[in-house]
Design a protein around this motif. Structure first.
Motif, PDB file in Angstrom:
ATOM      1  N   GLY A  87      18.623  -2.849   9.327  1.00 58.42           N
ATOM      2  CA  GLY A  87      19.763  -2.001   9.077  1.00 58.42           C
ATOM      3  C   GLY A  87      19.596  -1.134   7.797  1.00 58.42           C
ATOM      4  N   ASP A  88      20.360  -0.075   7.704  1.00 60.79           N
ATOM      5  CA  ASP A  88      20.569   0.527   6.254  1.00 60.79           C
ATOM      6  C   ASP A  88      21.835   0.931   5.811  1.00 60.79           C
ATOM      7  OD1 ASP A  88      19.575   1.915   4.079  1.00 60.79           O
ATOM      8  OD2 ASP A  88      17.962   2.979   5.172  1.00 60.79           O
ATOM      9  N   LYS A 145      34.228  29.746   1.745  1.00 63.61           N
ATOM     10  CA  LYS A 145      34.851  30.550   2.940  1.00 63.61           C
ATOM     11  C   LYS A 145      33.636  30.498   3.820  1.00 63.61           C
ATOM     12  CE  LYS A 145      37.346  33.851   5.062  1.00 63.61           C
ATOM     13  NZ  LYS A 145      38.319  33.353   6.052  1.00 63.61           N
ATOM     14  N   LEU A 146      33.900  29.880   4.957  1.00 64.12           N
ATOM     15  CA  LEU A 146      32.932  29.599   6.097  1.00 64.12           C
ATOM     16  C   LEU A 146      33.324  30.200   7.264  1.00 64.12           C
ATOM     17  CD1 LEU A 146      32.437  25.567   5.446  1.00 64.12           C
ATOM     18  CD2 LEU A 146      30.699  27.533   4.770  1.00 64.12           C
ATOM     19  N   LYS A 147      32.353  30.745   8.096  1.00 60.49           N
ATOM     20  CA  LYS A 147      32.745  31.226   9.365  1.00 60.49           C
ATOM     21  C   LYS A 147      31.726  30.639  10.645  1.00 60.49           C
ATOM     22  CE  LYS A 147      29.839  35.429   8.626  1.00 60.49           C
ATOM     23  NZ  LYS A 147      29.118  35.183   7.527  1.00 60.49           N
ATOM     24  N   VAL A 148      31.910  30.655  11.670  1.00 54.54           N
ATOM     25  CA  VAL A 148      31.501  30.082  12.855  1.00 54.54           C
ATOM     26  C   VAL A 148      30.022  30.574  12.886  1.00 54.54           C
ATOM     27  CG1 VAL A 148      31.160  29.976  15.422  1.00 54.54           C
ATOM     28  CG2 VAL A 148      33.538  29.811  14.076  1.00 54.54           C
ATOM     29  N   GLY A 149      28.867  29.516  12.822  1.00 57.01           N
ATOM     30  CA  GLY A 149      27.631  29.857  12.874  1.00 57.01           C
ATOM     31  C   GLY A 149      26.940  29.840  11.790  1.00 57.01           C
ATOM     32  N   ASP A 150      27.796  29.872  10.346  1.00 59.93           N
ATOM     33  CA  ASP A 150      26.975  29.581   9.235  1.00 59.93           C
ATOM     34  C   ASP A 150      26.255  28.121   9.012  1.00 59.93           C
ATOM     35  OD1 ASP A 150      27.920  31.981   8.190  1.00 59.93           O
ATOM     36  OD2 ASP A 150      29.806  31.156   7.153  1.00 59.93           O
ATOM     37  N   THR A 151      25.239  27.902   8.360  1.00 60.61           N
ATOM     38  CA  THR A 151      24.604  26.866   8.206  1.00 60.61           C
ATOM     39  C   THR A 151      24.572  26.414   6.728  1.00 60.61           C
ATOM     40  OG1 THR A 151      22.498  27.689   7.685  1.00 60.61           O
ATOM     41  CG2 THR A 151      22.963  27.183   9.928  1.00 60.61           C
ATOM     42  N   VAL A 152      24.773  25.050   6.505  1.00 60.01           N
ATOM     43  CA  VAL A 152      25.182  24.359   5.222  1.00 60.01           C
ATOM     44  C   VAL A 152      24.250  23.115   5.241  1.00 60.01           C
ATOM     45  CG1 VAL A 152      26.759  23.292   3.666  1.00 60.01           C
ATOM     46  CG2 VAL A 152      27.720  25.092   5.242  1.00 60.01           C
ATOM     47  N   ARG A 153      23.486  23.005   3.968  1.00 60.47           N
ATOM     48  CA  ARG A 153      22.612  22.076   3.742  1.00 60.47           C
ATOM     49  C   ARG A 153      23.248  20.746   3.358  1.00 60.47           C
ATOM     50  NH1 ARG A 153      17.061  21.682   0.297  1.00 60.47           N
ATOM     51  NH2 ARG A 153      17.631  19.514  -0.309  1.00 60.47           N
ATOM     52  N   PHE A 154      22.882  19.703   3.884  1.00 58.46           N
ATOM     53  CA  PHE A 154      23.710  18.333   3.525  1.00 58.46           C
ATOM     54  C   PHE A 154      22.277  17.354   2.982  1.00 58.46           C
ATOM     55  CE2 PHE A 154      27.316  19.842   5.701  1.00 58.46           C
ATOM     56  CZ  PHE A 154      28.404  19.619   5.074  1.00 58.46           C
ATOM     57  N   ASP A 155      22.541  16.535   2.091  1.00 59.27           N
ATOM     58  CA  ASP A 155      21.640  15.574   1.611  1.00 59.27           C
ATOM     59  C   ASP A 155      22.629  14.086   1.738  1.00 59.27           C
ATOM     60  OD1 ASP A 155      19.418  17.191   0.818  1.00 59.27           O
ATOM     61  OD2 ASP A 155      20.463  17.403  -1.097  1.00 59.27           O
ATOM     62  N   LEU A 156      21.702  13.470   2.857  1.00 64.89           N
ATOM     63  CA  LEU A 156      22.465  12.211   3.315  1.00 64.89           C
ATOM     64  C   LEU A 156      21.599  11.052   2.469  1.00 64.89           C
ATOM     65  CD1 LEU A 156      23.230  14.050   5.620  1.00 64.89           C
ATOM     66  CD2 LEU A 156      23.802  11.792   6.645  1.00 64.89           C
ATOM     67  N   TRP A 157      22.340  10.059   1.571  1.00 64.30           N
ATOM     68  CA  TRP A 157      21.717   8.967   0.981  1.00 64.30           C
ATOM     69  C   TRP A 157      21.768   7.821   1.397  1.00 64.30           C
ATOM     70  CZ3 TRP A 157      18.714  11.296  -2.773  1.00 64.30           C
ATOM     71  CH2 TRP A 157      18.722  12.618  -3.344  1.00 64.30           C
ATOM     72  N   PHE A 158      20.578   7.230   1.847  1.00 61.70           N
ATOM     73  CA  PHE A 158      20.617   5.951   2.360  1.00 61.70           C
ATOM     74  C   PHE A 158      20.074   4.823   1.313  1.00 61.70           C
ATOM     75  CE2 PHE A 158      20.631   8.850   5.843  1.00 61.70           C
ATOM     76  CZ  PHE A 158      21.434   8.177   6.653  1.00 61.70           C
ATOM     77  N   ARG A 159      20.621   3.791   1.286  1.00 59.25           N
ATOM     78  CA  ARG A 159      20.014   2.598   0.467  1.00 59.25           C
ATOM     79  C   ARG A 159      18.568   2.412   0.557  1.00 59.25           C
ATOM     80  NH1 ARG A 159      24.048  -1.730   0.811  1.00 59.25           N
ATOM     81  NH2 ARG A 159      25.316  -0.465  -0.422  1.00 59.25           N
ATOM     82  N   ASN A 160      18.067   2.192   1.780  1.00 61.57           N
ATOM     83  CA  ASN A 160      16.713   1.921   1.858  1.00 61.57           C
ATOM     84  C   ASN A 160      16.129   3.050   2.226  1.00 61.57           C
ATOM     85  OD1 ASN A 160      17.336  -0.901   1.205  1.00 61.57           O
ATOM     86  ND2 ASN A 160      17.982  -1.258   3.279  1.00 61.57           N
TER      87      ASN A 160
END
Length: 175
Positions: A87-88, A145-160
């Motif tokens: 698991g993580d 301000k965001l509109k439909v179809g925009d892209t946004v970068r996300f960083d997901l941080w996992f323990r392992n």
């Protein structure tokens, strides 16, 4: 029959026990140093987490963020798969393009639902966790301000597993 004996500076013969102790010490030193080195390497190996269960294998898909119905807040959602045998834990989510982001969970008390911050999200081995508006999501406070179809970068941080970066697409609420 002659025997070899060791003599000191005064010409006296060294006792036999002294002659053997230097050789015995040298012979014992090699395995002791080898064992100590092996023990240090095994300790370092287990301390780094490399020993034990195989690592989690995390992948993130179906990344989406609601177009905010107002300028106060919105939510982002991800489907997180772990095909590994360990698991993580998702410890945080961030985005340089957005304001404050945090894991959140919908809680219902006395018939009223509200979002509460969540410290972390466990992703069990061989499982998939789907974020939804009715369970766990990523709360986004004061989004731009965001509109439909925009892209946004996300960083997901996992323990392992460390950092996993994804692009989320903006969608109308409840998609």
């Amino acid at each position: 029959m002659s025997s070899v004996s060791s003599t000191d500076a005064a010409g006296r013969s060294a006792p036999p026990s002294r002659r053997m102790s230097a050789g015995a010490l040298s012979a014992a030193l090699v395995p002791v140093v080898t064992c100590a080195t092996a023990l240090m390497l095994l300790t370092a190996y287990t301390t780094t987490g490399a020993a034990g269960d195989p690592p989690a294998r995390i992948s993130v898909g179906n990344a989406r963020i609601f177009v905010p119905p107002n300028s106060e807040n919105t939510a982002a959602f991800f489907d997180i798969s772990n095909t590994g045998t360990a698991g993580d834990v998702l410890t945080s989510v961030s985005s340089t393009e957005l304001g404050v982001t945090m894991l959140g969970q919908r809680v219902t008390k006395d018939g009223a639902g509200r979002m509460e911050p969540l410290d972390s999200l466990t992703i069990p081995a061989r499982s998939r966790v789907n974020m939804t508006p009715y369970g766990v999501d990523v709360m986004v406070l004061d989004p731009p301000k965001l509109k439909v179809g925009d892209t946004v970068r996300f960083d997901l941080w996992f323990r392992n597993s460390g950092q996993v970066t994804v692009e989320a697409v903006t969608v109308p609420p409840q998609s």
